[in-house]
Design a protein around this motif. Sequence first.
Motif, short mmCIF file in Angstrom:
data_model
loop_
_atom_site.label_atom_id
_atom_site.label_comp_id
_atom_site.label_asym_id
_atom_site.label_seq_id
_atom_site.Cartn_x
_atom_site.Cartn_y
_atom_site.Cartn_z
N THR A 250 -33.81 4.28 39.00
CA THR A 250 -35.16 4.79 38.71
C THR A 250 -35.85 5.35 39.94
O THR A 250 -36.90 5.99 39.80
CB THR A 250 -36.02 3.67 38.12
N PHE B 176 -42.03 3.16 37.73
CA PHE B 176 -40.88 3.66 36.98
C PHE B 176 -39.89 2.53 36.70
O PHE B 176 -39.29 2.47 35.61
CB PHE B 176 -40.18 4.78 37.75
N VAL C 293 -41.28 0.37 33.81
CA VAL C 293 -41.22 1.05 32.52
C VAL C 293 -39.78 1.16 32.03
O VAL C 293 -39.49 0.91 30.85
CB VAL C 293 -41.86 2.44 32.63
N ASP C 294 -38.87 1.52 32.91
CA ASP C 294 -37.49 1.77 32.49
C ASP C 294 -36.74 0.48 32.18
O ASP C 294 -35.94 0.43 31.23
CB ASP C 294 -36.76 2.56 33.57
N SER D 97 -36.83 3.71 27.23
CA SER D 97 -37.57 2.89 28.20
C SER D 97 -37.75 1.51 27.59
O SER D 97 -38.41 1.35 26.56
CB SER D 97 -38.93 3.52 28.52
N ARG E 27 -39.49 -1.00 28.30
CA ARG E 27 -40.85 -1.52 28.18
C ARG E 27 -41.48 -1.08 26.86
O ARG E 27 -42.43 -1.71 26.38
CB ARG E 27 -41.70 -1.01 29.35
N SER F 24 -43.57 6.85 30.87
CA SER F 24 -42.19 7.11 30.45
C SER F 24 -41.90 8.60 30.38
O SER F 24 -40.86 9.08 30.85
CB SER F 24 -41.94 6.45 29.09
#
Length: 310
Positions: free
Chosen positions: A41, A81, A84-85, A267, A269, A288
């Motif tokens: 990421t 990031f 989220v990822d 993603s 999350r 995202s």
Amino acid sequence: MSLLYAVDNDEFNSSGGACDCLAHRFGNAADQPDRARAYDTDMTEEQWAALRPLLPVPAWLEGRGGQPEGYCHRQMLDAVFYVVDNGIKWRAMPADFPVWDRVYAFWRRWRQNGLIAELHDRLRGKVREAAGRDPEPTAGAIDSQSVKADSVVGAGSRGWDGGKKINGRRRHLICDTIGLLLQIRVLSADITDREAAVEMLPALRTRFPTITKLWADGGYTGVLITWALAVLHLVVTVVKRSDDVKGFVVLPRRWVVERTFGWLMRSRRLARDYERRCDSSEAMIMWSMTMLMTRRLAPRRPARSAPSAP
């Protein structure tokens, strides 16, 4: 709207200028240790070069209050990031990133001040231009997605979707003809598509006056279509699924927004709604899409395979 990120070459605030972000150049980020980029990421140099000029200028640099930031902007973006990822908790932030509460404070400030929406919109214009299109869209598609809500989501912002049999929230999304996000609203799952569209479409026409056509599914039929045409001068075309067809079928125009939901579900999350507030869910979705568009502007080079032994 704030100014664009400074791009000219200036002297650093400290001799240890390993990064060209504004927090290093004019803030106190040079006092913090650097980190080696080790995760998928993490932005590459090409991705950072594409994203950096589009970042909003911090308030403290514009003389609007606040003290100079003490953490690198690039590290903060990489940390968000990563959250989220990978779908981790804020407190589970890896140790090589800044302290979790500082990253969360950065994310919360960007949500409250609309900075993530500003960055997202600028990126969308760049991606559209790179695809040979005008920065402002002229048509789009609307749809919704119901997702289960975590236990932290209160009863006031969650509901029961009788059609999907889901207790949670519903993401109402409008995208352009190549699947990029134009507008997102996260509401209780018991709010219907038509009710959400009545709230979203006026804001869509205000923000994007060039949009004159919208494609939708059968959930948007009824007086909504005549109201949108008479009041907003917006043509809403319903693309219905044929009753004679069984199984998965790609429907004209509607597949674009369905693909966007597929992008979001990559993603972790966003696999379910973990946010206490609806605007936090909307911010996570924009983060995202920001990550996706950054990778589209500067694709990661494929790793070279090692030569085989003779």
